[in-house]
Design a protein around this motif. Structure first.
Motif, PDB file in Angstrom:
ATOM      1  N   LEU A   1      40.480  79.094  83.561  1.00  0.00           N
ATOM      2  CA  LEU A   1      39.658  79.697  82.517  1.00  0.00           C
ATOM      3  C   LEU A   1      38.715  78.660  81.910  1.00  0.00           C
ATOM      4  O   LEU A   1      37.529  78.931  81.704  1.00  0.00           O
ATOM      5  CB  LEU A   1      40.545  80.316  81.438  1.00  0.00           C
ATOM      6  CG  LEU A   1      39.836  81.029  80.290  1.00  0.00           C
ATOM      7  CD1 LEU A   1      38.967  82.170  80.807  1.00  0.00           C
ATOM      8  CD2 LEU A   1      40.869  81.558  79.312  1.00  0.00           C
ATOM      9  N   PHE A   2      39.243  77.466  81.629  1.00  0.00           N
ATOM     10  CA  PHE A   2      38.389  76.414  81.070  1.00  0.00           C
ATOM     11  C   PHE A   2      37.259  76.074  82.042  1.00  0.00           C
ATOM     12  O   PHE A   2      36.091  75.995  81.651  1.00  0.00           O
ATOM     13  CB  PHE A   2      39.197  75.151  80.751  1.00  0.00           C
ATOM     14  CG  PHE A   2      38.323  74.035  80.268  1.00  0.00           C
ATOM     15  CD1 PHE A   2      37.894  73.996  78.949  1.00  0.00           C
ATOM     16  CD2 PHE A   2      37.883  73.045  81.132  1.00  0.00           C
ATOM     17  CE1 PHE A   2      37.051  72.991  78.500  1.00  0.00           C
ATOM     18  CE2 PHE A   2      37.042  72.034  80.697  1.00  0.00           C
ATOM     19  CZ  PHE A   2      36.628  72.013  79.379  1.00  0.00           C
ATOM     20  N   ALA A   3      37.603  75.874  83.307  1.00  0.00           N
ATOM     21  CA  ALA A   3      36.584  75.520  84.309  1.00  0.00           C
ATOM     22  C   ALA A   3      35.520  76.603  84.400  1.00  0.00           C
ATOM     23  O   ALA A   3      34.329  76.303  84.589  1.00  0.00           O
ATOM     24  CB  ALA A   3      37.245  75.292  85.666  1.00  0.00           C
ATOM     25  N   ASP A   4      35.911  77.845  84.247  1.00  0.00           N
ATOM     26  CA  ASP A   4      34.972  78.965  84.343  1.00  0.00           C
ATOM     27  C   ASP A   4      33.963  78.969  83.199  1.00  0.00           C
ATOM     28  O   ASP A   4      32.895  79.555  83.328  1.00  0.00           O
ATOM     29  CB  ASP A   4      35.752  80.289  84.373  1.00  0.00           C
ATOM     30  CG  ASP A   4      34.891  81.451  84.794  1.00  0.00           C
ATOM     31  OD1 ASP A   4      34.234  81.353  85.850  1.00  0.00           O
ATOM     32  OD2 ASP A   4      34.869  82.456  84.047  1.00  0.00           O
ATOM     33  N   THR A   5      34.283  78.315  82.085  1.00  0.00           N
ATOM     34  CA  THR A   5      33.337  78.284  80.954  1.00  0.00           C
ATOM     35  C   THR A   5      32.177  77.332  81.217  1.00  0.00           C
ATOM     36  O   THR A   5      31.149  77.425  80.549  1.00  0.00           O
ATOM     37  CB  THR A   5      34.018  77.849  79.640  1.00  0.00           C
ATOM     38  OG1 THR A   5      34.414  76.480  79.733  1.00  0.00           O
ATOM     39  CG2 THR A   5      35.198  78.743  79.301  1.00  0.00           C
ATOM     40  N   GLY A   6      32.371  76.398  82.119  1.00  0.00           N
ATOM     41  CA  GLY A   6      31.332  75.405  82.395  1.00  0.00           C
ATOM     42  C   GLY A   6      31.272  74.284  81.371  1.00  0.00           C
ATOM     43  O   GLY A   6      30.376  73.445  81.395  1.00  0.00           O
TER      44      GLY A   6
ATOM     45  N   LEU B   1      35.189  67.314  76.894  1.00  0.00           N
ATOM     46  CA  LEU B   1      35.680  68.132  75.791  1.00  0.00           C
ATOM     47  C   LEU B   1      37.175  68.395  75.974  1.00  0.00           C
ATOM     48  O   LEU B   1      37.959  68.278  75.027  1.00  0.00           O
ATOM     49  CB  LEU B   1      34.913  69.463  75.719  1.00  0.00           C
ATOM     50  CG  LEU B   1      35.363  70.429  74.623  1.00  0.00           C
ATOM     51  CD1 LEU B   1      35.047  69.866  73.239  1.00  0.00           C
ATOM     52  CD2 LEU B   1      34.710  71.794  74.818  1.00  0.00           C
ATOM     53  N   PHE B   2      37.556  68.708  77.194  1.00  0.00           N
ATOM     54  CA  PHE B   2      38.971  68.939  77.492  1.00  0.00           C
ATOM     55  C   PHE B   2      39.792  67.699  77.154  1.00  0.00           C
ATOM     56  O   PHE B   2      40.806  67.783  76.452  1.00  0.00           O
ATOM     57  CB  PHE B   2      39.139  69.305  78.977  1.00  0.00           C
ATOM     58  CG  PHE B   2      40.517  69.761  79.333  1.00  0.00           C
ATOM     59  CD1 PHE B   2      40.825  71.107  79.337  1.00  0.00           C
ATOM     60  CD2 PHE B   2      41.503  68.856  79.669  1.00  0.00           C
ATOM     61  CE1 PHE B   2      42.108  71.545  79.658  1.00  0.00           C
ATOM     62  CE2 PHE B   2      42.785  69.269  79.989  1.00  0.00           C
ATOM     63  CZ  PHE B   2      43.086  70.630  79.990  1.00  0.00           C
ATOM     64  N   ALA B   3      39.353  66.548  77.643  1.00  0.00           N
ATOM     65  CA  ALA B   3      40.085  65.297  77.410  1.00  0.00           C
ATOM     66  C   ALA B   3      40.156  64.950  75.927  1.00  0.00           C
ATOM     67  O   ALA B   3      41.162  64.418  75.451  1.00  0.00           O
ATOM     68  CB  ALA B   3      39.425  64.151  78.189  1.00  0.00           C
ATOM     69  N   THR B   4      39.106  65.276  75.193  1.00  0.00           N
ATOM     70  CA  THR B   4      39.061  64.967  73.767  1.00  0.00           C
ATOM     71  C   THR B   4      40.008  65.851  72.951  1.00  0.00           C
ATOM     72  O   THR B   4      40.638  65.384  72.002  1.00  0.00           O
ATOM     73  CB  THR B   4      37.620  65.147  73.235  1.00  0.00           C
ATOM     74  OG1 THR B   4      36.753  64.277  73.971  1.00  0.00           O
ATOM     75  CG2 THR B   4      37.523  64.825  71.754  1.00  0.00           C
ATOM     76  N   LEU B   5      40.134  67.115  73.337  1.00  0.00           N
ATOM     77  CA  LEU B   5      40.870  68.071  72.509  1.00  0.00           C
ATOM     78  C   LEU B   5      42.295  68.396  72.975  1.00  0.00           C
ATOM     79  O   LEU B   5      43.038  69.035  72.228  1.00  0.00           O
ATOM     80  CB  LEU B   5      40.077  69.381  72.404  1.00  0.00           C
ATOM     81  CG  LEU B   5      38.708  69.293  71.740  1.00  0.00           C
ATOM     82  CD1 LEU B   5      38.054  70.678  71.689  1.00  0.00           C
ATOM     83  CD2 LEU B   5      38.817  68.696  70.348  1.00  0.00           C
ATOM     84  N   ILE B   6      42.687  67.959  74.153  1.00  0.00           N
ATOM     85  CA  ILE B   6      43.965  68.407  74.718  1.00  0.00           C
ATOM     86  C   ILE B   6      45.169  68.052  73.844  1.00  0.00           C
ATOM     87  O   ILE B   6      46.146  68.794  73.800  1.00  0.00           O
ATOM     88  CB  ILE B   6      44.155  67.895  76.172  1.00  0.00           C
ATOM     89  CG1 ILE B   6      45.361  68.569  76.835  1.00  0.00           C
ATOM     90  CG2 ILE B   6      44.270  66.386  76.217  1.00  0.00           C
ATOM     91  CD1 ILE B   6      45.254  70.047  77.037  1.00  0.00           C
TER      92      ILE B   6
END
Length: 133
Positions: A39-44, A49-54
């Motif tokens: 789902l995340f990858a599908d947002t583009g 951002l992923f690494a910052t917020l995980i």
């Protein structure tokens, strides 16, 4: 049958999970993490951002500064699938891919926690979870 020998002074109505049940829940967490990553990858959105917020949901552990009962409430609110699912839904309905991405990151955090064996916290201690009761 109830098993209260492990927890003196408390009344539990169910026996602890066995190894097969815990494995099932961990595999379920892994599957949900894969869905969240897709789902995340599908947002583009950027993987930065992923690494910052995980790890942001783990800030909820600061609630333990107010005691174990309040800490468990704060921690558990940040570690159930309900709130990230609502965030994803709001982003999807509003057409805001950034909100979907944030919800997916949050979803992944919860799912990865389950996959590695971290669960929702019991109100009497940080070390007791729904996977270890």
């Amino acid at each position: 049958m109830t098993d209260t020998a492990s927890f003196p002074g408390t009344a539990h109505r169910r026996a602890p999970l066995d190894a097969a049940q815990i494995l099932h829940l961990k595999l379920e967490g892994l599957a949900l993490a894969v869905i969240g990553l897709w789902l995340f990858a599908d947002t583009g959105a950027s993987w930065w951002l992923f690494a910052t917020l995980i790890l942001v949901p783990d800030l909820s552990a600061l609630g333990y500064l107010a005691g174990p009962r309040r800490g468990a409430v704060f921690y558990n609110l940040a570690h159930v699938f309900t709130l990230p699912a609502l965030t994803i839904g709001v982003g999807w309905v509003s057409g805001t891919s950034l909100v979907v991405a944030v919800g997916a990151i949050w979803w992944c955090h919860v799912a990865i926690d389950r996959a590695v064996g971290y669960g929702l916290k019991a109100k009497d201690g940080f070390d007791r979870t729904h996977l270890s009761l």
